[in-house]
Write a protein that holds these residues in place. Sequence first.
Motif, PDB file in Angstrom:
ATOM      1  N   LYS A  80       0.831  -1.204   0.000  1.00  0.00           N
ATOM      2  CA  LYS A  80       0.000   0.000   0.000  1.00  0.00           C
ATOM      3  C   LYS A  80       0.864   1.252   0.000  1.00  0.00           C
ATOM      4  N   ALA A  81       1.912   1.240   0.820  1.00  0.00           N
ATOM      5  CA  ALA A  81       2.821   2.385   0.853  1.00  0.00           C
ATOM      6  C   ALA A  81       3.528   2.552  -0.488  1.00  0.00           C
ATOM      7  N   ALA A  82       3.919   1.428  -1.101  1.00  0.00           N
ATOM      8  CA  ALA A  82       4.590   1.484  -2.401  1.00  0.00           C
ATOM      9  C   ALA A  82       3.672   2.040  -3.477  1.00  0.00           C
ATOM     10  N   GLY A  83       2.406   1.666  -3.437  1.00  0.00           N
ATOM     11  CA  GLY A  83       1.453   2.186  -4.406  1.00  0.00           C
ATOM     12  C   GLY A  83       1.287   3.696  -4.302  1.00  0.00           C
ATOM     13  N   GLN A 101      -0.031  -2.732 -12.192  1.00  0.00           N
ATOM     14  CA  GLN A 101       0.143  -2.375 -10.785  1.00  0.00           C
ATOM     15  C   GLN A 101       0.433  -3.593  -9.918  1.00  0.00           C
ATOM     16  N   HIS A 102      -0.255  -4.685 -10.150  1.00  0.00           N
ATOM     17  CA  HIS A 102      -0.052  -5.888  -9.330  1.00  0.00           C
ATOM     18  C   HIS A 102       1.366  -6.431  -9.490  1.00  0.00           C
ATOM     19  N   GLU A 103       1.822  -6.530 -10.721  1.00  0.00           N
ATOM     20  CA  GLU A 103       3.168  -7.046 -10.978  1.00  0.00           C
ATOM     21  C   GLU A 103       4.219  -6.127 -10.379  1.00  0.00           C
ATOM     22  N   PHE A 104       3.991  -4.810 -10.489  1.00  0.00           N
ATOM     23  CA  PHE A 104       4.931  -3.848  -9.915  1.00  0.00           C
ATOM     24  C   PHE A 104       5.064  -4.043  -8.410  1.00  0.00           C
ATOM     25  N   LEU A 105       3.939  -4.163  -7.711  1.00  0.00           N
ATOM     26  CA  LEU A 105       3.973  -4.289  -6.260  1.00  0.00           C
ATOM     27  C   LEU A 105       4.627  -5.595  -5.827  1.00  0.00           C
ATOM     28  N   GLU A 106       4.385  -6.676  -6.587  1.00  0.00           N
ATOM     29  CA  GLU A 106       5.017  -7.954  -6.267  1.00  0.00           C
ATOM     30  C   GLU A 106       6.543  -7.835  -6.359  1.00  0.00           C
ATOM     31  N   LYS A 107       7.036  -7.232  -7.422  1.00  0.00           N
ATOM     32  CA  LYS A 107       8.476  -7.070  -7.597  1.00  0.00           C
ATOM     33  C   LYS A 107       9.050  -6.093  -6.569  1.00  0.00           C
ATOM     34  N   PHE A 108       8.294  -5.026  -6.281  1.00  0.00           N
ATOM     35  CA  PHE A 108       8.777  -3.990  -5.369  1.00  0.00           C
ATOM     36  C   PHE A 108       9.050  -4.571  -3.995  1.00  0.00           C
ATOM     37  N   VAL A 109       8.144  -5.415  -3.500  1.00  0.00           N
ATOM     38  CA  VAL A 109       8.319  -6.013  -2.178  1.00  0.00           C
ATOM     39  C   VAL A 109       9.546  -6.916  -2.160  1.00  0.00           C
ATOM     40  N   ALA A 152      14.785  -1.172 -12.881  1.00  0.00           N
ATOM     41  CA  ALA A 152      14.181   0.138 -13.138  1.00  0.00           C
ATOM     42  C   ALA A 152      13.827   0.322 -14.610  1.00  0.00           C
ATOM     43  N   SER A 153      14.450  -0.448 -15.479  1.00  0.00           N
ATOM     44  CA  SER A 153      14.128  -0.342 -16.906  1.00  0.00           C
ATOM     45  C   SER A 153      12.695  -0.776 -17.184  1.00  0.00           C
ATOM     46  N   THR A 154      12.129  -1.591 -16.297  1.00  0.00           N
ATOM     47  CA  THR A 154      10.726  -1.990 -16.457  1.00  0.00           C
ATOM     48  C   THR A 154       9.831  -1.423 -15.349  1.00  0.00           C
ATOM     49  N   MET A 155      10.422  -1.022 -14.209  1.00  0.00           N
ATOM     50  CA  MET A 155       9.623  -0.543 -13.083  1.00  0.00           C
ATOM     51  C   MET A 155       9.615   0.972 -12.966  1.00  0.00           C
ATOM     52  N   GLY A 156      10.533   1.651 -13.648  1.00  0.00           N
ATOM     53  CA  GLY A 156      10.540   3.104 -13.646  1.00  0.00           C
ATOM     54  C   GLY A 156      11.259   3.730 -12.468  1.00  0.00           C
ATOM     55  N   TYR A 157      11.127   5.060 -12.360  1.00  0.00           N
ATOM     56  CA  TYR A 157      11.850   5.829 -11.343  1.00  0.00           C
ATOM     57  C   TYR A 157      11.446   5.471  -9.917  1.00  0.00           C
ATOM     58  N   SER A 158      10.255   4.910  -9.743  1.00  0.00           N
ATOM     59  CA  SER A 158       9.756   4.620  -8.399  1.00  0.00           C
ATOM     60  C   SER A 158      10.667   3.684  -7.632  1.00  0.00           C
ATOM     61  N   LEU A 159      11.441   2.881  -8.346  1.00  0.00           N
ATOM     62  CA  LEU A 159      12.337   1.947  -7.665  1.00  0.00           C
ATOM     63  C   LEU A 159      13.350   2.683  -6.798  1.00  0.00           C
ATOM     64  N   GLY A 160      13.704   3.900  -7.189  1.00  0.00           N
ATOM     65  CA  GLY A 160      14.670   4.685  -6.435  1.00  0.00           C
ATOM     66  C   GLY A 160      14.200   5.033  -5.032  1.00  0.00           C
ATOM     67  N   LEU A 161      12.896   4.903  -4.781  1.00  0.00           N
ATOM     68  CA  LEU A 161      12.367   5.190  -3.447  1.00  0.00           C
ATOM     69  C   LEU A 161      12.899   4.217  -2.400  1.00  0.00           C
ATOM     70  N   ALA A 202      14.071 -17.405  -0.638  1.00  0.00           N
ATOM     71  CA  ALA A 202      12.671 -17.158  -0.986  1.00  0.00           C
ATOM     72  C   ALA A 202      12.534 -15.946  -1.900  1.00  0.00           C
ATOM     73  N   THR A 203      13.355 -14.931  -1.657  1.00  0.00           N
ATOM     74  CA  THR A 203      13.332 -13.737  -2.504  1.00  0.00           C
ATOM     75  C   THR A 203      13.736 -14.071  -3.930  1.00  0.00           C
ATOM     76  N   GLY A 204      14.752 -14.913  -4.086  1.00  0.00           N
ATOM     77  CA  GLY A 204      15.184 -15.328  -5.414  1.00  0.00           C
ATOM     78  C   GLY A 204      14.084 -16.053  -6.167  1.00  0.00           C
ATOM     79  N   PHE A 205      13.386 -16.959  -5.482  1.00  0.00           N
ATOM     80  CA  PHE A 205      12.260 -17.656  -6.106  1.00  0.00           C
ATOM     81  C   PHE A 205      11.189 -16.660  -6.562  1.00  0.00           C
ATOM     82  N   ARG A 206      10.966 -15.648  -5.744  1.00  0.00           N
ATOM     83  CA  ARG A 206       9.929 -14.667  -6.068  1.00  0.00           C
ATOM     84  C   ARG A 206      10.340 -13.801  -7.251  1.00  0.00           C
ATOM     85  N   ILE A 207      11.594 -13.362  -7.268  1.00  0.00           N
ATOM     86  CA  ILE A 207      12.072 -12.533  -8.372  1.00  0.00           C
ATOM     87  C   ILE A 207      11.993 -13.294  -9.693  1.00  0.00           C
TER      88      ILE A 207
END
Length: 237
Positions: A80-83, A101-109, A152-161, A202-207
Motif C-alpha cells: 500500500k505504501a509502495a502504491g 500495478q499488481h506485478e509492480f507491487l510484487e516485484k517492489f516487495v 528500473a528499466s521496467t519498473m521506472g523511477y519509483s524503484l529509487g524510493l 525465498a526472494t530469489g524464487f519470487r524474483i
Amino acid sequence: MIGPYVNGACLLAGSISGALIGPKLNPNIRMQMPMVFGCASMGLGVAMIVKVKFLAPVVLALVLGSLFGELVQLERIIQKAAGHAKAWVEKIVPPTDTMNQHEFLEKFVALLVLFCVSGTGIYGSMSEGMTGDPTLLIVKSILDLFTAAIFASTMGYSLGLLVVPQFTVQSLLYLASALILPLTTPDMLADFSACGGLIMLATGFRICGIKQFPVASMIPALLIVMPMSWAWSILMP
C-alpha cells in the motif's frame, strides 16, 4: 560512515539510469537479466544457510516471525505504501514502467527485501560500525547498481524510493553495532546468517516468478533469531 552513503547512491543512480535507458534497452536483457539476479539471490541464500549452527531455532524464528508478519499484514502495508509512493513519483516525472500495478507491487516487495534487509547489507553495516571497514557494503553497492538499473528499466523511477528504507536500516545498524555485536556470539551470527539466507532464497524464487513467497512477512524473523539461538545454546548445550 561510508558504506550506507555509497550503497544508497548506487541504488539511486542505478534506478535513475535504468529508468532513463529502459525504453532503449534490448527487450531480451530487460526480461532475462532479472532471472539472473534472482538466481544470484538464491545462490547467496544457500551460501548463507550452510553457516547454520542450530537449525531448530532458525526454523522456529522463521515460522514465528512469518506468522507475526502475516497477522499484522506486513506485506500488504508495504504494498500500500509502495502504491502511494509510485503515484507520487509519477506526478513529478512521467511514468516509464511497463508493468501493471499488481506485478509492480510484487516485484517492489521482493526488491525491498533484497536491497534493504539482505544478509550482506545487515552484516556489512554492523561490521563497518565496529571496524570502520566499508568493504562489504561497497561490494553490495556494485551489485545493487546493476540490479537497480535492470529492474528500473521496467519498473521506472519509483524503484529509487527504496533508497530511503535501505539507508535508514543500514544507518541504524551502523550506529547500533557497537551495542549489538558485543552481545552476540559466533553461533548467534551464524544462525542469523542462515535465517537471512532462507529469506534471500525465498526472494530469489519470487524474483524469478517461480513461487510468490511472502518475503516481507518473513522479515520479523531476523529480529528474533539471535535471541532464540542464544536461548537454544543455553537450554540445549
